[in-house]
Design a protein around this motif. Structure first.
Motif, short mmCIF file in Angstrom:
data_model
loop_
_atom_site.label_atom_id
_atom_site.label_comp_id
_atom_site.label_asym_id
_atom_site.label_seq_id
_atom_site.Cartn_x
_atom_site.Cartn_y
_atom_site.Cartn_z
N GLU A 1 1.46 8.21 1.58
CA GLU A 1 -0.14 7.27 0.49
C GLU A 1 0.32 6.59 -0.09
O GLU A 1 1.17 5.81 -1.06
CB GLU A 1 -0.50 9.01 0.02
N VAL B 1 -3.47 6.58 3.76
CA VAL B 1 -3.05 7.57 4.02
C VAL B 1 -2.17 7.00 5.63
O VAL B 1 -3.22 7.20 6.16
CB VAL B 1 -3.60 9.20 4.19
N THR C 1 -6.99 5.14 -1.72
CA THR C 1 -5.63 5.55 -1.05
C THR C 1 -5.47 5.83 0.34
O THR C 1 -6.42 6.28 0.54
CB THR C 1 -5.25 6.64 -1.68
N ARG D 1 -5.82 7.02 7.44
CA ARG D 1 -7.09 7.30 6.45
C ARG D 1 -7.66 7.04 5.17
O ARG D 1 -6.15 6.90 4.61
CB ARG D 1 -7.36 8.59 6.93
N LYS E 1 -8.13 8.25 1.98
CA LYS E 1 -7.86 9.44 1.40
C LYS E 1 -9.24 10.08 0.96
O LYS E 1 -10.19 9.59 0.06
CB LYS E 1 -7.35 9.41 0.68
#
Length: 579
Positions: free
Chosen positions: A175, A165, A163, A137, A139
């Motif tokens: 992360e 995740v 970033t 995902r 972030k």
């Protein structure tokens, strides 16, 4: 009287009106009918704007630096509207305008930057190889994807910053910053705690990493996040595949648990309860939720096989709290209180509305049975006749109602509930003990309804030899419930607090209770306040259970465990009526 002065005054007034009218027409034309004529070659924007100002009533507001950076303008316009001229002037310029009455604001055009999406791809693996099903995902956004069977993924991000995740059950969440990269490979590390968690199953305990059956677990901390006096209600929403439904809101109301859905409409589909290794037949409402250490729900056939057909609907394994080894004697106390009230009343008729509906119903008879109406067939049912006979009891001399009762408010209350837990625990190297006491008073919103519970539990564990451990548990539970939803039809309180007519009082001045039949043509039905006050319908439970166990370690990894227990319960249903 000489009329010459008057005629002169009228002449002046007429001339003044004509001049004002002409001025207004000129001003109106000056503002709204502006046209411009321009013959310019290689003229600056500032020169064009000044020329338009001279020919019209408009004024320009602009940043000199923005206008100075614009290129020269060539334009030929004869009697053209201001908007048309400005559109031609700014056609190839980085300028735009907006008209506010007599003011024109010139400003730079807003530049919309187009950002091209970036595709990021890579492989997610662990120490053993690629990991399928890992969630990736971006972030702070809803942009996400999962890895395929080979551990590969591809994700479209709005830019090359941000970033990612990476998360997966049993692994540490990681992360990783994008940092202008388009290929990001990640190796996830296992979470030792999640994999080594011990789960109670039919044959004993297993590490979750070694578990092959379908088992859901809940800890005591999770149960206490939403305190309830009923254990079954505390399980609601805690374990996937476990459906908890309550068909009554009264204290101790009937709760149903279904594991993996409803398998039959004819046979019993309740799960099997096993408490500390002993089958428990009194249901979850007879267990103090604060006494529970863990709950494990066995959901599939492989997990419930040891219990045979009794476990066909699933098994709920409950492990209760015990004393702690090598800990000094400890006294713990906790409590909580709650307030309950009816969240929303159902809309019903008040006294005036009820009588208006009755009047309208009587008037409609003439339309649907004109012959019977003309013959006087319905004269005895005339509401005025009925009410006249009840003057002084239900109506005043003007046939206005003496009472207007809100039965929902009259039959309910703001309920205050409390729960108290007191425990004494301790232990040495070989012996640990625990005494757990509970008092619960759960008041219902219907008058005088409640559930009170007293619970005491004693535990003892003793390691006699390194290879031999024995223990015992004694439990006593006493509870009393005063029902608020007994009876059927006109004797059911929840039904009657809706159907009771508002013109009848709770009690008359002489203390007698009002009834629905006090007003003619009403069907029978009891006074719900009278039922709540005068009828005492109780359900009492007295339960005693005890069990003992012996653990014998035969070899490393091989243990023999024997459990013996007894449970006895008595149910009483005393009832009484006064008034």
């Amino acid at each position: 009287m000489d009329g010459r002065p008057l005629s002169k005054i009228l002449l002046v007034i007429n001339l003044t009106a004509a001049l004002v009218f002409a001025f207004l027409n000129q001003a109106s034309a000056h503002v709204y009918s502006q046209v411009v004529t321009l013959h310019e070659k290689k003229a600056s924007v500032q020169k064009i704007l000044k020329s338009i100002e001279k020919q019209t009533g408009y004024h320009f507001l602009y940043d000199k630096q923005d206008v100075a950076q614009a290129s020269e303008i060539n334009i030929e316009a004869v009697a053209q509207p201001v908007e048309t001229v400005l559109d031609q002037c700014f056609q190839d310029q980085q300028l735009t305008y907006k008209i506010f009455e007599t003011t024109i604001v010139v400003k730079k055009k807003e530049v919309v930057k187009t950002v091209q999406a970036v595709t990021i791809q890579g492989t997610v693996s662990d120490a053993k190889g690629p990991l399928p099903g890992v969630t990736i995902r971006l972030k702070g956004t809803d942009v996400a994807t999962v890895t395929d069977v080979t551990g590969k993924y591809s994700l479209s991000a709005p830019n090359n910053t941000g970033t990612l995740v990476f998360s997966f059950v049993g692994y540490n969440t990681q992360e990783v910053a994008i940092n202008n990269r388009t290929t990001i490979n990640v190796v996830l590390a296992e979470t030792p705690k999640a994999l080594s968690e011990v789960v109670v199953v039919g044959y004993g305990t297993q590490r979750r990493v070694d578990l092959t059956g379908s088992v859901g677990s809940v800890s005591s901390r999770q149960l206490q996040e939403r305190p309830q006096t009923n254990l079954e209600q505390e399980l609601a929403g805690k374990i996937p595949g476990v459906n908890v439904s309550t068909n009554s809101g009264e204290p101790g109301g009937d709760t149903r648990i279904r594991i993996r859905g409803y398998s039959s409409i004819n046979t019993n589909t309740d799960p099997l309860y096993v408490v500390d290794g002993i089958v428990w037949t009194s249901g979850g409402n007879a267990i103090n939720p604060n006494d529970i250490a863990t709950i494990d729900v066995l959901k599939d056939a492989s997990s419930t096989a040891i219990y045979g057909t009794r476990g066909a609907n699933g098994v709920i394994l409950i492990t209760t709290k015990r004393g702690s080894k090598n800990r000094p004697s400890t006294v713990s106390y906790d409590s909580y209180a709650s307030v309950s009230h009816m969240a929303k009343e159902l809309p019903v008729l008040n006294a005036q509305q009820f009588l208006a509906v009755e009047d309208q119903s009587y008037a409609n008879i003439q339309k649907y049975d004109p012959v019977g109406w003309a013959s006087g067939k319905y004269a005895s049912n005339d509401p005025k006749v009925l009410r006249t006979a009840l003057i002084g009891k239900l109506f005043d001399a003007n046939l206005n109602p003496l009472y207007d009762v809100d039965w929902q408010k009259a039959t309910t209350r703001t309920a205050y509930s409390q729960n108290h837990n007191l425990s004494f625990t301790g232990g040495s190297e070989n012996i640990n003990y625990g005494l757990f006491l509970n008092y619960s008073d759960d008041q219902g919103i219907i008058l005088n309804s409640y559930l009170k519970r007293y619970n005491a539990r004693l535990t003892l564990d003793n390691t006699i030899k390194p290879w031999l451990k024995v223990g015992a548990t004694l439990n006593y539970n006493a509870q009393e419930q005063r029902l608020g939803s007994y009876g059927t039809g006109g004797n059911n309180i929840p039904r009657m607090l809706i159907e009771m007519i508002p013109i009848v009082p709770i009690t008359y001045p002489d203390g007698t209770y009002g009834k629905r039949t006090d007003y003619p043509n009403m069907e029978g039905g009891d006074n719900p306040v009278a039922q709540a006050r005068e009828i005492q319908q109780l359900a009492q439970l007295r339960l005693f259970s005890g069990n003992g166990y012996a653990n014998i370690n035969i070899l490393k990894g091989l243990e023999f465990r024997s459990v013996i227990g007894v449970t006895t319960a008595a149910n009483y249903y005393p009832s009484s009526q006064t008034g």
